[in-house]
Design an enzyme around this catalytic site. Structure first.
Site, PDB file in Angstrom:
ATOM      1  N   HIS A 389      -3.602  -8.938   9.048  1.00 49.83           N
ATOM      2  CA  HIS A 389      -2.643  -7.390   9.854  1.00 49.83           C
ATOM      3  C   HIS A 389      -0.980  -8.293  10.884  1.00 49.83           C
ATOM      4  CE1 HIS A 389      -3.965  -4.083  11.530  1.00 49.83           C
ATOM      5  NE2 HIS A 389      -3.212  -4.714  12.945  1.00 49.83           N
ATOM      6  N   GLU A 390      -2.026  -8.619  11.579  1.00 51.69           N
ATOM      7  CA  GLU A 390      -0.620  -9.027  12.560  1.00 51.69           C
ATOM      8  C   GLU A 390       0.367  -9.702  12.163  1.00 51.69           C
ATOM      9  OE1 GLU A 390      -0.473  -8.290  15.543  1.00 51.69           O
ATOM     10  OE2 GLU A 390      -3.089  -7.579  15.365  1.00 51.69           O
ATOM     11  N   HIS A 393       2.816  -7.128  10.457  1.00 51.99           N
ATOM     12  CA  HIS A 393       3.532  -6.244  11.877  1.00 51.99           C
ATOM     13  C   HIS A 393       4.416  -7.069  12.172  1.00 51.99           C
ATOM     14  CE1 HIS A 393       1.433  -2.747  13.641  1.00 51.99           C
ATOM     15  NE2 HIS A 393      -0.066  -3.861  13.720  1.00 51.99           N
ATOM     16  N   HIS A 396       7.234  -7.055   9.318  1.00 53.16           N
ATOM     17  CA  HIS A 396       7.265  -6.249   9.339  1.00 53.16           C
ATOM     18  C   HIS A 396       8.547  -5.964  10.377  1.00 53.16           C
ATOM     19  CE1 HIS A 396       7.541  -1.251  10.101  1.00 53.16           C
ATOM     20  NE2 HIS A 396       8.840  -1.886   9.839  1.00 53.16           N
TER      21      HIS A 396
END
Length: 598
Positions: A389-390, A393, A396
């Site tokens: 998940h992180e 980020h 991105h």
């Protein structure tokens, strides 16, 4: 007794992020801080010039970019150091001084928006023609000008800017209370052993197969919050009041409209989410019934919601294994994407382990030098997914910073949760594809169901609660511990149905959710999850063309509005369809789970 949490100095260097990639020392930070202070006067020198000359307007916009880059380094160094150990006064002071300087700069720049708004449309077009360099900033300027009805006079804007520190106080107080000061009694298992409760250990404790331990952890956590219920209510009430003040000062109809307008998102997107979830509440009630039956309990309580419903599967995922599996799961994204992931693992992007005083939870901060990812890794499947998940980020942020000029490199919150959750979806589908053991497969399907419960349903419940408390204050009503608990209790009953005993302790959950201080943030977990499910399916089904569109989306920063960026990647978040499609997948997973459990 379980192992205690180490001090910061006892954590191995390979498990710490490379904070010195920003500044080599605190002294270097101080030098840049002194430099940043000079920008107060530099900014003020442009007062009255922006409307008169395209040259001055362009000069100011470039100056603003310079300051953005300096502040990026200052903020990331101070906040990351503070988060390493929130008890250290030196870094608390750095953050406080930065906040004060930001307020000074905002006050000095209070003339900017009114001046830009005062330029007529004809003159603005003339400016673009006369000064070719201004074209780069067209979208930035148009984003300001489209909200002209919500900006005030120069003097009024200066007053609003001076409230900046006060506006951030509720969140700061909550962070100190929740992360630095609050301590919980140890939980006790069925054999009388003690287990330390922290923000990071709580979920593993309530995932335990030992129901005595689960209940003890649940009771001790929430009874502690209950002992501070009036303080917690006052903090949350103060937060909502600041939002109401801001919305009314800027002539918005509601705090919801004010928050979403900043990201160019219509309020219908928020309400569509809540409506779509309510239309599919029967699926959540069905899952609760399935969980109750699978656990074989006469009564299902809130402390039974997190434990796996498949017994006999060891939930042990060491960090090295997690890194390998997440990397392999990203193969459909192509080698360029995986190379960035590998770079993050090998070059100090990640602070891996919990230590005393460290900020709880997990996040990614998209610094210009490179992203910084905070984890508090435990050897569980949940933390494996948190890594995926992180790093979504982080990648991105990396791609946006690499491909966009400073003015457009920082993507808006609405799209933030898409990349993170797309990584999670690819990881889950990789694990399911590579699992032949029926019990292990059931364990993974259960985990996927939990992602839907905790991300789509639960975050929507949080969003509905946040809307309720804001609307309550907007009507002139007060927020008290009792009415907050009453509202929260009713929502839990609505969302989970009659098969869950909504214990009174759960009524205090609102007091431990930091996202209620983030101004309508949580709904984006649910919309982002829905978009990510759609995007991951497109990537798996269509391959290279879908990956190309997705990388373009990740590289887009805020060069377009978020709805348009997502449409370019193949998802229309202005409609209920992505949410409904995701909830249909939830129903299919329920079918699969029922079959696996037979």
């Amino acid at each position: 007794m379980s192992d205690r949490i180490p001090q910061r100095e006892d954590v191995a260097v390979e498990n710490k992020w490379s904070i010195n990639d920003i500044y080599s020392s605190d002294e270097a930070w101080e030098s840049d801080f002194s430099k940043a202070q000079t920008y107060v006067e530099k900014i003020a020198s442009y007062n009255g010039t922006l409307r008169k000359s395209p040259d001055k307007l362009l000069e100011y916009l470039k100056l603003d970019d310079e300051l953005t880059l300096i502040f990026d380094s200052l903020i990331n160094y101070a906040q990351r150091k503070n988060d390493e150990d929130t008890r250290v006064a030196k870094y608390q002071d750095m953050c406080s001084r930065l906040e004060a300087l930001y307020v000074q700069i905002a006050g000095a720049a209070s003339f900017v928006t009114p001046e830009i708004l005062s330029i007529s449309d004809d003159d603005m077009e003339r400016f673009f023609k006369e000064k070719s360099g201004l074209e780069l900033y067209r979208r930035s300027l148009e984003r300001i000008r489209r909200r002209r009805s919500h900006y005030l006079s120069e003097n009024e804007e200066r007053i609003i800017a001076l409230t900046g520190e006060m506006m951030g106080t509720p969140e700061n107080v909550f962070s100190m209370f929740n992360d630095a000061d609050l301590k919980f009694p140890d939980a006790v298992d069925k054999d009388g052993n003690l287990h330390q409760i922290t923000h990071e250990s709580y979920i593993p404790l309530v995932q335990s197969e030992d129901r005595v331990l689960r209940k003890s952890a649940f009771d001790n956590l929430y009874h502690t919050y209950e002992s501070f219920k009036n303080t917690s209510a006052a903090m949350l009430s103060a937060q909502v009041k600041t939002l109401v003040f801001n919305a009314r000062a800027r002539k918005y109809n509601s705090t919801l409209e004010a928050a979403l307008d900043a990201n160019e998102v219509d309020t219908s997107v928020y309400r569509n989410l809540i409506d779509a979830v309510h239309e599919n509440m029967d699926a959540m009630h069905r899952y609760v019934r399935l969980r109750k039956k699978a656990l074989g309990v006469d009564e299902l309580h809130a402390y039974d919601l997190y434990t796996p419903i498949v017994e006999g599967i060891e939930d042990n995922v060491p960090y090295e294994q997690a890194k390998k599996e997440v990397y392999e799961s990203l193969a459909p994204m192509g080698e360029e994407y995986r190379a960035i992931f590998r770079q993050g693992l090998e070059h100090g992007w990640i602070d891996v382990l919990e230590n005393e005083g460290k900020r709880s939870g997990a996040y990614s901060a998209g610094a210009k030098v490179h992203p910084f990812v905070l984890l508090n890794y435990k050897n569980t499947l949940n933390w494996e997914f948190t890594l995926a998940h992180e790093m979504g980020h982080a990648i991105h942020s990396y791609l946006s910073n690499k491909n966009q000029p400073t003015a457009y490199s920082d993507y808006v919150i609405f799209v933030a949760e898409v990349a993170s959750t797309c990584n999670e979806s690819l990881l889950m589908q990789y694990l399911l594809k590579n699992t032949t053991d029926k019990k292990r497969r059931a364990f993974l399907v259960n985990y996927f169901l939990e992602q839907f419960r905790t991300t789509l349903y639960r975050q929507t419940m949080f969003a509905e609660f946040e809307l309720m408390i804001n609307e309550k204050v907007e009507r002139g009503e007060s927020l008290t511990a009792d009415n907050l608990c009453e509202m929260y209790h009713k929502l839990n009953v609505d969302y989970y149905g009659e098969d869950l005993i909504v214990d009174s302790e759960l009524d205090m959950e609102w007091a431990r959710i930091p996202h209620f201080y983030y101004n309508y943030y949580v709904y984006q977990y649910a919309t982002g999850f829905s978009a990510a499910i759609a995007l991951s399916q497109r990537i798996l089904n269509e391959g290279e063309s879908a990956v190309h569109d997705y990388i373009d989306f990740l590289s887009g920063g805020c060069s377009k509005d978020p709805i348009s960026l997502l449409k370019g990647a193949g998802v229309d978040m202005a409609s209920k369809k992505p949410i409904t499609d995701a909830l249909n997948m939830f129903r299919e997973l329920l079918d699969a789970m029922e079959e696996l459990l037979q």
